[in-house]
Scaffold this active site. Structure first.
Site, PDB file in Angstrom:
ATOM      1  N   TYR A   1      -2.348  -0.158  10.074  1.00 42.41           N
ATOM      2  CA  TYR A   1      -2.255  -0.459   8.652  1.00 42.41           C
ATOM      3  C   TYR A   1      -0.875  -0.079   8.118  1.00 42.41           C
ATOM      4  O   TYR A   1      -0.229  -0.868   7.407  1.00 42.41           O
ATOM      5  CB  TYR A   1      -3.344   0.312   7.911  1.00 42.41           C
ATOM      6  CG  TYR A   1      -3.550  -0.076   6.473  1.00 42.41           C
ATOM      7  CD1 TYR A   1      -4.117  -1.299   6.140  1.00 42.41           C
ATOM      8  CD2 TYR A   1      -3.203   0.794   5.438  1.00 42.41           C
ATOM      9  CE1 TYR A   1      -4.332  -1.650   4.814  1.00 42.41           C
ATOM     10  CE2 TYR A   1      -3.407   0.451   4.115  1.00 42.41           C
ATOM     11  CZ  TYR A   1      -3.970  -0.770   3.804  1.00 42.41           C
ATOM     12  OH  TYR A   1      -4.174  -1.118   2.494  1.00 42.41           O
TER      13      TYR A   1
ATOM     14  N   SER B   1       0.863  -1.187   0.000  1.00 44.58           N
ATOM     15  CA  SER B   1       0.000   0.000   0.000  1.00 44.58           C
ATOM     16  C   SER B   1       0.891   1.224   0.000  1.00 44.58           C
ATOM     17  O   SER B   1       2.039   1.171   0.461  1.00 44.58           O
ATOM     18  CB  SER B   1      -0.895   0.015   1.244  1.00 44.58           C
ATOM     19  OG  SER B   1      -1.507   1.281   1.419  1.00 44.58           O
TER      20      SER B   1
END
Length: 309
Positions: free
Chosen positions: A157, A144
């Site tokens: 995250y 990501s």
């Protein structure tokens, strides 16, 4: 270059309705038989249904990627039912969360577990299967933009995506002697293109329908300072689009093909230039940008479902 995954079997974890489903569909459209894993059996089944509506072959193998016995079980089921595994896509992840001042230990631990154990256990057992049978396979993990640079409100995250990046490089070194490649790809907030998901949530992505939900709410103490800009945001992607799961699917399919036979320990970025952008640079208005060429579609559900006239 005509990419073909005919005769190959792929296992995709976290095959929910957005990125996971898009990747699974792409692998199937390029000829692979796909095993769709998700902790939610209904999500795994929905992914299978989407693939079958588009003419592909798939099976659902639900299970928790953090549970070693469940991973062993569904990996063995794929081997028993489909013969082997040539491609593994470690897509399972826990989204959402809060910033470092507000995140709970429980959520942080679970989010890290899903990424860490999901990548580790699936890569271990699929990798052992490939090595034992001499399968020169491909393993792909999802990274990501939050794994490469900082963003407020997603501490768990950001932590686990950063870990995924180096896991890929280390696993690539472990598995290189067996001809097994390990890579990652980096998307950034792709615009959903699954017809079922759009029907449920509406169309639009982060450029044409800005969302502030990337991070959870913060506290209300009097000393709090804002963590992000909440006003009108200009387009952030230089090409005017962050892409869709279809774009990611094409990338993963190529990365899983024999055309990428010497690519290992690498990350492919699929984000319209967002990660390469300098912090001070803002693209022009989306209407003034040429944008990318039209996407090559994978989901032809609308065509197949259309009533004859």
């Amino acid at each position: 270059m005509e990419i073909s995954l005919e005769g190959k079997v792929a296992l995709v974890t976290g095959a929910g309705p957005n990125i996971g489903s898009g990747i699974a569909l792409a692998l199937a459209r390029y000829g692979a038989t796909v095993a769709c894993n998700d902790i939610d059996p209904a999500a795994a089944k929905a992914c299978v249904d989407r693939i079958e509506r588009n003419g592909g072959r798939a099976i659902a193998v639900p299970g928790d990627v953090t549970d070693e016995q469940q991973v062993i079980g569904y990996v063995q089921r794929v081997i028993d039912e489909l013969g082997q595994i040539d491609i593994l896509v470690n897509n399972a992840a826990l989204l959402g969360g809060k910033g470092v001042l507000d995140e709970s230990a429980e959520f942080f631990s679970r989010a890290v577990q899903v990424a860490a154990m999901g990548n580790f256990l699936n890569t271990k057992y699929v990798g052992r299967h490939m090595a034992e049978r001499g399968i020169r396979g491909s393993i792909v993990a999802i990274s990501s933009s939050n794994g490469w640079s900082g963003s407020a409100g997603v501490i768990a995250y950001a932590f686990h995506k950063g870990g995924v990046n180096n896991f890929v490089r280390a696993a690539a070194m472990d598995l290189a002697p067996y001809g097994i490649r390990v890579n990652s790809y980096t998307p950034t907030a792709p615009t959903p293109d699954n017809p079922t998901l759009i029907a449920e949530r509406g169309a639009g992505g982060v450029l044409d329908r800005p969302r502030t939900g990337i991070g959870g709410a913060t506290g209300d103490e009097e000393w709090r300072r804002p963590s992000r800009w909440t006003g009108e945001r200009p387009p952030m992607a230089p090409m005017g689009s962050t892409g869709t799961p279809t774009d990611i699917g094409h990338c993963v399919a190529w990365l899983s093909s024999d055309y990428a036979r010497l690519i290992t320990g690498c990350d492919l970025v699929v984000d319209g230039g967002a990660r390469a952008k300098n912090f001070a640079y803002f693209p022009g208005p989306a209407a003034d940008l040429a944008g990318p060429v039209p996407v090559i579609p994978l989901d032809v559900t609308g065509e197949l479902d259309r009533e004859p006239t």
